[in-house]
Design a protein around this motif. Structure first.
Motif, mmCIF file in Angstrom:
data_model
loop_
_atom_site.group_PDB
_atom_site.id
_atom_site.type_symbol
_atom_site.label_atom_id
_atom_site.label_comp_id
_atom_site.label_asym_id
_atom_site.label_seq_id
_atom_site.Cartn_x
_atom_site.Cartn_y
_atom_site.Cartn_z
ATOM 1 N N GLY A 118 -89.308 71.143 14.567
ATOM 2 C CA GLY A 118 -90.148 71.941 15.445
ATOM 3 C C GLY A 118 -91.576 72.059 14.950
ATOM 4 O O GLY A 118 -92.198 73.121 15.047
ATOM 5 N N LEU A 119 -92.133 70.937 14.463
ATOM 6 C CA LEU A 119 -93.462 70.981 13.862
ATOM 7 C C LEU A 119 -94.557 71.188 14.893
ATOM 8 O O LEU A 119 -95.614 71.735 14.576
ATOM 9 C CB LEU A 119 -93.721 69.681 13.081
ATOM 10 N N ALA A 120 -94.337 70.751 16.119
ATOM 11 C CA ALA A 120 -95.372 70.907 17.132
ATOM 12 C C ALA A 120 -95.640 72.371 17.458
ATOM 13 O O ALA A 120 -96.727 72.714 17.957
ATOM 14 C CB ALA A 120 -94.980 70.139 18.398
ATOM 15 N N ASP A 122 -95.069 74.781 14.974
ATOM 16 C CA ASP A 122 -95.191 75.454 13.676
ATOM 17 C C ASP A 122 -96.680 75.698 13.392
ATOM 18 O O ASP A 122 -97.443 74.766 13.111
ATOM 19 C CB ASP A 122 -94.566 74.589 12.588
ATOM 20 N N VAL A 123 -97.078 76.949 13.467
ATOM 21 C CA VAL A 123 -98.495 77.293 13.285
ATOM 22 C C VAL A 123 -98.951 76.956 11.865
ATOM 23 O O VAL A 123 -100.061 76.454 11.652
ATOM 24 C CB VAL A 123 -98.728 78.776 13.608
ATOM 25 N N ASP A 124 -98.108 77.260 10.879
ATOM 26 C CA ASP A 124 -98.478 76.972 9.490
ATOM 27 C C ASP A 124 -98.707 75.477 9.280
ATOM 28 O O ASP A 124 -99.644 75.066 8.596
ATOM 29 C CB ASP A 124 -97.384 77.467 8.540
ATOM 30 N N PHE A 125 -97.849 74.672 9.853
ATOM 31 C CA PHE A 125 -98.007 73.221 9.719
ATOM 32 C C PHE A 125 -99.298 72.747 10.385
ATOM 33 O O PHE A 125 -100.035 71.929 9.819
ATOM 34 C CB PHE A 125 -96.792 72.514 10.344
ATOM 35 N N LEU A 126 -99.568 73.233 11.577
ATOM 36 C CA LEU A 126 -100.769 72.812 12.294
ATOM 37 C C LEU A 126 -102.026 73.202 11.532
ATOM 38 O O LEU A 126 -102.985 72.422 11.448
ATOM 39 C CB LEU A 126 -100.767 73.414 13.697
ATOM 40 N N GLU A 127 -102.046 74.411 10.971
ATOM 41 C CA GLU A 127 -103.225 74.841 10.218
ATOM 42 C C GLU A 127 -103.349 74.081 8.897
ATOM 43 O O GLU A 127 -104.447 73.745 8.465
ATOM 44 C CB GLU A 127 -103.136 76.343 9.961
ATOM 45 N N ARG A 128 -102.215 73.808 8.252
ATOM 46 C CA ARG A 128 -102.253 73.143 6.950
ATOM 47 C C ARG A 128 -102.831 71.733 7.061
ATOM 48 O O ARG A 128 -103.555 71.282 6.170
ATOM 49 C CB ARG A 128 -100.842 73.083 6.360
ATOM 50 N N PHE A 129 -102.541 71.053 8.144
ATOM 51 C CA PHE A 129 -102.990 69.672 8.289
ATOM 52 C C PHE A 129 -104.126 69.522 9.302
ATOM 53 O O PHE A 129 -104.386 68.413 9.785
ATOM 54 C CB PHE A 129 -101.807 68.770 8.693
ATOM 55 N N ILE A 131 -104.669 70.523 12.477
ATOM 56 C CA ILE A 131 -104.408 70.234 13.890
ATOM 57 C C ILE A 131 -104.659 71.516 14.670
ATOM 58 O O ILE A 131 -103.967 72.525 14.474
ATOM 59 C CB ILE A 131 -102.959 69.747 14.101
ATOM 60 N N ASP A 132 -105.653 71.460 15.553
ATOM 61 C CA ASP A 132 -105.937 72.664 16.319
ATOM 62 C C ASP A 132 -105.025 72.754 17.542
ATOM 63 O O ASP A 132 -104.240 71.846 17.832
ATOM 64 C CB ASP A 132 -107.416 72.717 16.719
ATOM 65 N N THR A 159 -99.022 65.463 15.361
ATOM 66 C CA THR A 159 -97.999 65.789 14.360
ATOM 67 C C THR A 159 -97.315 64.535 13.852
ATOM 68 O O THR A 159 -97.085 64.360 12.641
ATOM 69 C CB THR A 159 -96.966 66.740 14.980
ATOM 70 N N ILE A 160 -96.993 63.637 14.754
ATOM 71 C CA ILE A 160 -96.345 62.380 14.355
ATOM 72 C C ILE A 160 -97.280 61.559 13.469
ATOM 73 O O ILE A 160 -96.852 60.949 12.478
ATOM 74 C CB ILE A 160 -95.931 61.586 15.613
#
Length: 737
Positions: A118-120, A122-129, A131-132, A159-160
């Protein structure tokens, strides 16, 4: 005064280091000397690269790499002994593992991992890498499918892209093991993604297997329906044709290749039975015919008749009694007559019985002939029917072969359809060896690794920079280059002197500079057939190339031998010879060229030396006009009579006409070139200008030569056994030149 002596050939015999310096140096030595000459540039570039690597390492965010290991077998363990959809040879191809590695890096696998975690969303994942919420990554909106892509699709694609850029597939060489590594700033997330990547790869492999099985089942079901209809139609056609042609098959058999062979039909069975009956009837007719022919004789039938045999036995007994009584009595005796009457009755009975038997043989013969005729007629009729049936069996066999073909196809597909239903029972060919664990220390950045990479990159950049600088450099740096490009011998190579007093250095016979000019003096002795030329001129292509210093040094070196030497400062525009020994420049060459004839008054003694000098004198307003007359020629003629050697320090060639005018007067010219100074084109143009005046150029003196520019260095060439004051054997020319 020019000589035709081949100076180049004479220099081939010159002693000292000059001959070796003018020879071609080994390629590696050349490269080494080039880098030594640019050591400051190389060191600066490498130092800057190392400094950048240290700064980048300290500022970089720590990255954690989690690794999981799997084993990929070439083929499954088949517990059902049922082949899969693909041939076994596929697992043995060299392309098998490359295909697996490519599947591990496939975009669809990254999509499965992203969907599982569920990375799309995941707010933490988006901010870490980076992705706005609009789906734009730090690298731009390149991941978007197009202008009409929705926000969710753009985020999913970004994300991919992040997953694919941070995963690394590393096969273990010489084994079936593969490591899946994922790197991120979060160690827990790295382990999670690495394990998810392995699980989704295994699940995806199973999904592809079952998907291909389902597709195959659907395909086989459709084909089975078609073949079943074709088989029914072909069997129906076969039965209809056999019914119309009255072909009744009693037996058939299947061959190894699946064909049906008809063993016996009703017609062939009847024909075979009638043939057998006809053969028996023919045998009976022949036997009856033989019995008829024996009707008059005792046949085997009469002998076999029990009635006749009983009558004959009775007659034999009566005949024996009759013969016994006739020996005793007359024929009229009643018992004799009774026995005679009895014999007659027995003979009549036997005759009647034999007649009856003979009549039966004829009747049997007639019956046998009739039965044989009837059977033969039926056989002929069945033979004609069999022949017609054989013609009909051609088309029958065609129908039969079509039935067999359709049945084989149907049975084969039906068996395959049943097999693929149990293919999935075979175990998966991918197994997890080591699941990923949470890393306890960062994998990057590594200071040593970054410094090593920076060192390699710095060396590469330094090499490229040096190569570019060398290729762009059009100057002469060593004796070998001067000889190759100018076609002139090198009379000597003079080291650079930046911190030493030139006069003190030249007068110290153990110094490097003194040894260098001593080598030049030695080479001068081989220039002409009478040894050192009587009159010589030193010039250069441009100022400050060491010609004045070289002229003074050569003159002083010649004076050490006890010869009478005169040094004339012919550079009226920029005189410098008087400055070497602190002499006044009140009167000199310009005075003689202006008309003063007393040469001796213009010649002065050099302090602490037997050398004589004629300074330049007062600067004239136009030096070229003074050299245009014959006064300088007259001066050379007079001074060569007064002195053993006359050396002239001339002005540079480029931009001035002084040197070409003076070159035609002296016996020859020594051309001075600063190592790494003037460009090759300027030097060539200067030499060409001198040759246009029929000047004889003895050779080249290479000045201000760095130790790094010489393939062998000056410690060996000039300082061997002597050393130097400061321990540095670099030769340096005076900056006053």
């Amino acid at each position: 005064m020019n000589t035709s002596t081949d100076a180049g050939a004479q220099l081939a015999y010159s002693p000292g280091p000059t001959a070796s310096e003018t020879a071609e140096s080994p390629l590696l030595v050349k490269y080494w000397q080039v880098f030594l000459g640019h050591r400051i540039l190389v060191a600066s570039i490498i130092g800057a690269a190392l400094l950048i690597s240290i700064v980048v390492t300290l500022l970089a965010t720590p990255q954690y790499t989690a690794s999981s290991r799997i084993e990929i077998s070439r083929k499954d363990e088949n517990v059902t002994n049922v082949e899969g959809l693909r041939p076994e040879e596929v697992g043995q191809d060299l392309e098998f593992y490359q295909t697996q590695y490519s599947l591990l890096e496939a975009r669809t696998l990254a999509e499965r991992v992203s969907r599982q975690l569920g990375l799309a969303n995941d707010v933490d994942f988006l901010e870490r890498f980076g992705i706005d919420r609009d789906g734009v990554t730090a690298a731009g909106d390149a991941a978007a499918k197009g202008p009409r892509s929705s926000q969710r699709e753009r985020v999913a694609q970004a994300t991919i892209d992040v997953l694919l850029s941070r995963v690394k597939i590393d096969p273990v060489r010489g084994s079936r093991l593969v490591d899946i590594r994922f790197t991120s700033p979060d160690p827990v997330f790295s382990a999670k993604v690495s394990n998810a990547w392995v699980n989704q790869f295994i699940q995806g492999n199973l999904d592809r297997r079952f998907a291909s099985t389902a597709d195959a089942r659907n395909f086989l079901e459709a084909r089975l329906r078609e073949l079943r209809m074709k088989l029914e139609d072909s069997e129906r056609d076969l039965v209809t044709y056999a019914s119309n042609k009255r072909i009744v098959t009693l037996s058939s058999q299947q061959t190894d290749d699946g064909r049906t062979e008809t063993g016996q039909t009703l017609v062939t069975a009847d024909l075979q039975a009638l043939n057998e009956a006809l053969a028996a009837a023919t045998a009976d007719r022949i036997a009856a015919e033989s019995a008829v022919k024996r009707a008059a004789a005792v046949s085997k039938d009469s002998l076999a008749s029990p009635v006749i045999n009983a009558l004959r036995q009775k007659r034999a007994e009566v005949s024996a009694d009759y013969a016994r009584l006739t020996t005793q009595f007359e024929s009229g005796y009643p018992q004799v007559q009774a026995l005679a009457s009895q014999l007659q009755n027995l003979d009549a009975s036997i005759a009647r019985e034999e007649g009856r038997i003979a009549g039966g043989a004829n009747a049997a013969f007639r019956q046998a002939v009739q039965r044989e005729s009837e059977l033969r007629a039926r056989v002929d009729k069945l033979t004609q029917e069999y022949i017609g049936q054989r013609r009909d069996s051609i088309q029958y066999n065609i129908f039969q072969r079509e039935v067999d073909t359709n049945r084989q196809l149907y049975d084969g597909l039906l068996q395959r359809y049943k097999e693929i239903g149990v293919v999935g029972v075979g175990s998966n060919n991918i197994s997890i060896v080591d699941p990923a664990k949470i890393p306890d220390r960062p994998s990057s950045p590594s200071l040593l690794f970054n410094m090593f990479v920076a060192l390699i990159a710095g060396i590469g950049v330094a090499v490229i920079s040096v190569v570019i600088k060398v290729q762009a450099d059009q100057t002469i740096k060593d004796a070998a280059t001067a000889t190759r490009l100018l076609g002139l011998p090198v009379l000597g190579s003079i080291p650079r002197m930046d911190n030493e007093d030139i006069i003190a250095s030249l007068r110290d016979r153990k110094s490097v500079a003194s040894e260098a000019y001593l080598s030049v003096r030695t080479n001068l002795s081989f220039l002409t057939d009478h040894g050192i030329p009587k009159s010589m001129m030193l010039t250069s292509s441009r100022p400050n190339e060491g010609k004045s210093t070289s002229a003074f040094a050569i003159a002083e070196t010649l004076a050490r031998t006890g010869a009478r030497v005169l040094l004339i400062d012919g550079d009226l525009r920029n005189p410098s010879q008087h400055g070497f020994v602190d002499l006044p420049n009140n009167a000199g060459l310009s005075n003689f060229l202006s008309g003063q004839d007393d040469v001796e008054k213009l010649i002065v003694d050099v302090p602490e030396n037997s050398l004589k000098m004629m300074t330049a004198g007062p600067k004239p307003p136009n030096a070229a006009e003074l050299f245009s007359n014959d006064r300088f020629r007259i001066l050379i003629e007079r001074t060569t009579e007064m002195f053993d050697y006359v050396l002239v320090d001339s002005a540079p060639v480029l931009g001035l006409s002084d040197a070409p005018l003076l070159a035609s007067v002296v016996e020859g010219v020594m051309f001075t070139i600063e190592s790494g100074g003037a460009g090759i084109r300027g030097v060539q143009n200067s030499i060409e200008r001198l040759r246009l005046t029929d000047a004889h150029i003895f050779g080249v003196i290479l000045t201000k030569l760095d130790k790094a520019s010489s393939p062998y260095g000056y410690g060996y060439g000039y300082g061997y056994g002597y050393g130097s004051k400061d321990g540095d054997e670099d030769a340096l020319l005076d900056r006053r030149d």
